[in-house]
Design an enzyme around this catalytic site. Structure first.
Site, PDB file in Angstrom:
ATOM      1  N   HIS A 100      59.939 -30.636 -25.339  1.00 22.53           N
ATOM      2  CA  HIS A 100      61.188 -30.187 -24.534  1.00 22.53           C
ATOM      3  C   HIS A 100      61.757 -31.165 -23.514  1.00 22.53           C
ATOM      4  O   HIS A 100      62.927 -31.713 -23.754  1.00 22.53           O
ATOM      5  CB  HIS A 100      60.717 -29.060 -23.953  1.00 22.53           C
ATOM      6  CG  HIS A 100      60.044 -27.786 -24.608  1.00 22.53           C
ATOM      7  ND1 HIS A 100      60.817 -26.977 -25.495  1.00 22.53           N
ATOM      8  CD2 HIS A 100      58.673 -27.697 -24.842  1.00 22.53           C
ATOM      9  CE1 HIS A 100      59.887 -26.035 -26.239  1.00 22.53           C
ATOM     10  NE2 HIS A 100      58.776 -26.448 -25.554  1.00 22.53           N
TER      11      HIS A 100
HETATM   12  O1  RIB Z   1      59.594 -24.191 -21.633  1.00 20.67           O
HETATM   13  C1  RIB Z   1      59.366 -25.845 -21.847  1.00 20.67           C
HETATM   14  C2  RIB Z   1      59.443 -26.185 -20.162  1.00 20.67           C
HETATM   15  O2  RIB Z   1      58.310 -25.643 -19.503  1.00 20.67           O
HETATM   16  C3  RIB Z   1      58.675 -27.691 -20.124  1.00 20.67           C
HETATM   17  O3  RIB Z   1      59.495 -28.389 -19.206  1.00 20.67           O
HETATM   18  C4  RIB Z   1      57.537 -27.610 -20.036  1.00 20.67           C
HETATM   19  O4  RIB Z   1      56.858 -28.634 -19.585  1.00 20.67           O
HETATM   20  C5  RIB Z   1      57.450 -26.641 -19.022  1.00 20.67           C
HETATM   21  O5  RIB Z   1      57.546 -26.945 -17.807  1.00 20.67           O
END
Ligand code: RIB
Ligand code: CA
Length: 326
Positions: A242
């Site tokens: 992500h």
């Molecule tokens: O939903 C994904 C996010 O949540 C990313 O930033 C992951 O590292 C967690 O922080």
């Protein structure tokens, strides 16, 4: 090449690790420092993990600033991989970087004011719960003059949530902070699950990280050890990275497609942390964000692999990697 002055607000976190290492190897970004938040794991562990990653990158110019240990209002929740805690020395070698004495909010405020005084603006890259950024905006409203944009990995608009059926983790972990940021008036670019779920990184991909020297090997170790895939949900192998999409967008925005919309966060009730986007202009509210809906997944993954590989070029010193030019 335009250079973005960037503060990365982060809760490392494996996908944060990919984003941080990618950013520190990219000459398009002048990373002013890392501000750290609790999220995936506790603040002590996110600070330790961030210091290890900076040491691994060789970027001795990068400072690490501890921030909020928990959310503004709700009870604290941690990520799905909370058991990771601190990255073990076996996965990410120990380093000698220690956090700055300056806390995260103070660093954000000081950096934004300095940029404003110089007639410049910084980018805040929010890849964890947005508590630090919300505190800076609420406690020191003048900082908006020095913040050009906030690029946030967060939210789920057309996709269902993953930490709960209705929420993405960064927003779920501190929905009040997210709503403060969303309604701040600062130009906002959001990388939601709708888009990050399109780019699934497989074992074949992260094996290629190994060409990136110690940093690449550590990243491969992390992704090999903690499986992020979900064939039931995604219908194919691989898992999302992500946070790295925020860095990729800053470097190659052409890899992404976005739509302007008014966005907001539900901050009460059972579905607290739910995010909505008024794509069809039903609310009569002016758009406050550009929401990324699509990504050239192959282009993004290749860019990530290419930038991690830079750590394997022994001839490249940190200045070439993206550090400040002498
Ligand atoms: O939903 C994904 C996010 O949540 C990313 O930033 C992951 O590292 C967690 O922080
Ligand atoms: Ca994160």
């Amino acid at each position: 090449m335009s250079i973005h002055k960037v503060i990365i607000d982060t809760d490392p976190g494996m996908d944060d690790a990919a984003a941080i290492l990618m950013a520190l190897a990219s000459p398009e970004l002048e990373v002013l420092g890392l501000t750290i938040i609790a999220g995936n794991v506790s603040l002590n562990d996110t600070v330790r993990n961030a210091c290890k990653l900076v040491a691994l990158s060789g970027r001795r110019d990068i400072s690490v600033h501890a921030g909020a240990a928990g959310p503004l209002v709700r009870e604290q929740v941690f990520g799905k991989y909370a058991k990771i805690g601190s990255f073990s020395d076996e996965l990410v070698r120990a380093g000698d970087v220690v956090p700055s004495r300056e806390d995260a909010v103070h660093f954000i405020v000081r950096s934004a004011r300095a940029a404003s005084d110089a007639g410049e603006k910084i980018t805040l890259c929010a890849i964890g719960p947005m508590t630090n950024i919300a505190l800076a905006l609420v406690q020191h409203p003048d900082v908006v003059r020095g913040i050009g944009q906030i690029v946030s990995m967060g939210g789920a608009f057309t996709a269902l949530g993953h930490r709960t059926p209705w929420a993405e983790f960064n927003v779920y972990a501190d929905p009040h902070a997210a709503e403060i940021v969303f309604q701040s008036g600062v130009p906002l670019v959001i990388m939601p699950l709708d888009m990050t779920f399109q780019a699934l990184v497989t074992a074949e991909h992260f094996e290629q990280f190994r060409s990136g020297g110690a940093a690449g090997v550590a990243l491969c170790n992390l992704f090999s050890t903690f499986d992020r895939s979900d064939v039931h949900r995604f219908g194919r192998p691989g898992g999302p990275i992500h946070d790295a999409t925020t860095i990729a967008w800053l470097i190659r925005p052409d890899l992404f497609t976005g739509v302007k919309a008014f966005v907001g966060v539900q901050i009460t009730g059972l579905t607290m942390g739910y995010t909505y986007a008024d794509f069809y202009k039903k609310m009569g509210r002016a758009a406050n964000a550009t929401v990324m809906t699509d990504v050239d997944d192959a282009g993004f993954i290749n860019l990530l692999i290419e930038r991690i590989a830079l750590y394997g070029h022994a001839d490249l010193d940190t200045k070439t990697l993206g550090g400040p030019k002498s």
